[in-house]
Enzyme design. Sequence first.
Site, mmCIF file in Angstrom:
data_model
loop_
_atom_site.group_PDB
_atom_site.id
_atom_site.type_symbol
_atom_site.label_atom_id
_atom_site.label_comp_id
_atom_site.label_asym_id
_atom_site.label_seq_id
_atom_site.Cartn_x
_atom_site.Cartn_y
_atom_site.Cartn_z
ATOM 1 N N HIS A 509 0.951 -1.247 -0.014
ATOM 2 C CA HIS A 509 0.298 0.158 -0.589
ATOM 3 C C HIS A 509 1.285 1.400 -0.281
ATOM 4 O O HIS A 509 0.850 1.913 -0.779
ATOM 5 C CB HIS A 509 -1.193 0.151 1.403
ATOM 6 C CG HIS A 509 -1.607 -1.344 0.976
ATOM 7 N ND1 HIS A 509 -3.132 -0.526 0.872
ATOM 8 C CD2 HIS A 509 -2.562 -2.603 1.476
ATOM 9 C CE1 HIS A 509 -4.171 -1.181 0.545
ATOM 10 N NE2 HIS A 509 -3.556 -2.469 0.857
ATOM 11 N N HIS A 695 0.482 -7.440 -3.171
ATOM 12 C CA HIS A 695 -0.583 -7.842 -2.410
ATOM 13 C C HIS A 695 -1.673 -9.292 -2.926
ATOM 14 O O HIS A 695 -2.802 -8.870 -1.412
ATOM 15 C CB HIS A 695 -1.436 -6.044 -3.139
ATOM 16 C CG HIS A 695 -2.440 -6.234 -2.648
ATOM 17 N ND1 HIS A 695 -3.407 -6.419 -2.583
ATOM 18 C CD2 HIS A 695 -2.650 -5.105 -1.332
ATOM 19 C CE1 HIS A 695 -4.147 -5.854 -1.747
ATOM 20 N NE2 HIS A 695 -3.462 -5.032 -0.830
#
Length: 848
Positions: A509, A695
């Site tokens: 992120h 991710h």
Amino acid sequence: MKLEMSMKKTIIGKVVLMKKNVLDVKDYGASFLDWVYETIFHKRVSIQLISSTHCDPSNGSNGKIGKAAFIEDWTTKKTTVAAGEASFSVTFEWDESMGVPGAFLIKNHHRRQFYLKTVELEHVPGHDGTIHFVCNSWVYPAHRYSYDRIFFDNQAYLPSSTPKLLLHYRKQELTNLRGTGSGMLKEWDRVYDYAYYNDLGAPDRGPKHLRPVLGGNEEFPYPRRGRTGRGPTKTDPNSEKRLCLLNLNIYVPRDERFSHIKFSDFSAYAAKSIGQVIRAEFRAIFDKTPTEFDAFRDIMKLYGDAPKNAAKKMRKNINLEFVRELLRNDGEKPFKFPKPDVIKDNESAWRTDEEFGREMVAGVNPVVIRRLEKFPPASKLDPNKYGDQTSSMTEEHLKPNMNGLTIEEALKTNKLFILDHHDALMPYLKNINSTKSSRIYATRTVLLLKDDGTLKPLAIELSLPDKDSEVYTPSEDGVEGTIWQLAKAYAAVNDSGYHQLISHWLNTHAVIEPFIIATNRQLSVLHPIYKLLKPHFRDTMNINALARQILINAGGVLEMTVFPAEYAMEMSAVLYKNWVFPEQALPADLLKRGVAVKDPSQPHGLKLLIEDYPFAIDGLEIWSAIQTWVHDYCSIYYHSDAMVQNDPELDSWWSELRTEGHGDKKDEPWWPKMNTRAVLIDTCTIIIWVASALHAAVNFGQYPYAGYLPNRPTVSRRFMPKPGTPEYAELESNPEMAFLKTITSQFQTLLGVSLIEILSRHSTDEIYLGQSESPYWTSDPDALEAFKRFGRKLEDIEVKIKERNNDECLKNRNGLVKVPYTLLYPNTSDYTREGGLTGKGIPNSISI
């Protein structure tokens, strides 16, 4: 005059847009205002085409601008109650002498904004086929902008190959997106700019809510976030004012915000989770120990099985996305949590040593385990500051479970591995253990790679500052068996916190956001690299802004549920010092951790030392597919290294990314120089890998594995019980209660499980790796063909993953819990848009 009239022609345009909505429903107030402006004030939405081939002498060296045309039937065309797209016509007068349009200006003279998806032009004089403009942008009323909104067709151009008549517009649009660097940004602003993480604390609320500024200083370096322009707090001029807690209207450029479908999904998931927490807490009021689980069976009551298709027919007949998702059923009864995969088939297999080891290579955090090269394990911490932190493990601890091998033999044959959180946590243990809720060790777990490919834990070391460490070894029965389960729990707590803060938040992120900002500020939408990277940035700035508002802020959900508590974010800043961009490449990461060695004879140039390593095996195939796609795409536009070197936008992008976006690391020697095609290809491959596959690997397995908190507790509330203490007596008399009193409390469990249930769900508008939002994202046939090859390759990988998961010889693919490894299953072939807790699929971007 007759000749002039004969040259006049019309171009038929088709505009696809979505009018302003409130969640899933059309905004009737906005529609009424549109009607007033259209019919009474004759204020409409106009579009003017701009020629890319014919110059207008009165407009400098820019292309000729056509006469304004208006979107037709805005108020008379019937649209559905549910928010959605609608198609409108527009007719342009276009003189043949004006050439071929390459851009258009749009002015919204209405009172409310609308979402412009696409514009298509048919029967353009001098051009074969349709001209496509892929817009995907909110257009606010014209008075909100100090410039004209412009959109370009879908042809990619390097700066040097851009039609001269569009060059000014290309440069001006980038200037608009950079903003002025000052002032509070409003929802209609389209500004991408940088700021420090100075909005996590709330110093005006008192000392407990103070948090250090992350970024811009040596003590706490950090990637930059998007600037909002909010003013400083009263008590600390370096901290930014926060919005009230439930206000989710944090500034990010409007086009970076969730689609209405995604926001409806997100809101419905949150509403369901709140209901589940309230129900469980209400039931707990009538329990003798309302804040604690007394036995594992109490936790099992949180979950309830139900047929998955129970509400399927009803959902199909409902057009409102929020309601559809409230009715979603992932195998649970109303107001109960879905049963996590790790306990679906066998409710106790998670406790086995084999599953404990398997999750280090096939669980939600498979990116930390490394090969042990020296015994006993050493520390890199400064001995002058922390003392000698060399492990106190001895050969006697390991010998009983070494399967006849000596330590030296196991090291030489690459059989010893370690999950080592010691150095990351030791500097913070005194602070963390001074909080009310946490009693944490810094752990080292040494494992043996068995002949069947599984990992067998040999010993777990629990360390505290200024104290001798304790080493625990496997045991199955009696008090010793319970103590061993607790030792594994302490190691799992370390791994859970590190996973959430570093593997997940920081390394995906946070580090990607500067790339998003730099790309929008320095690469034109016409730039081929912008077109390559843009799909991998979808929703990331929005989810990061929401995280700053309710998750990682002072007193936020992360501080309430994960052991570092108020020290969580500053600890992540200290560990950001170890972040190295080139090492984010999967092959480089595997080599650095010693779990692979270079071997040119192997398919990816690497030999895995843990042959049955699901994350690495599937990951290398995905990495290779991405790398091939990026190579093929970049080669279309860059025919030599000199073309890379002579691209001013690319140079500005890379320079700003290093000096501003990751400015605290601008002087690091490891940054590659952007002067060859190879560096460009490697750089883009890393960005896409991190934003998509990495991710997915560390996010979507959270609920399947950690939805049952005893498997991956996030907090330990007391230290290992010592003989002669009441805690030890409880351990002997009621081992389940002692275990549960040690790990995450009941409310923390409910809150944490609710959070990861939301984070683990795929939205129904998910776009997976190898899929595109529009088939017209580019007009270049070579690029489109290369993308098709990429999609086919990913679908081939899907088949291979299924085959490996069905291979009983590969024990780490499913484990004793019988959860197949699908976190890197691309899901490219799936266009059902079903979403939910699937435990598989690689979205294009960090979108949750």
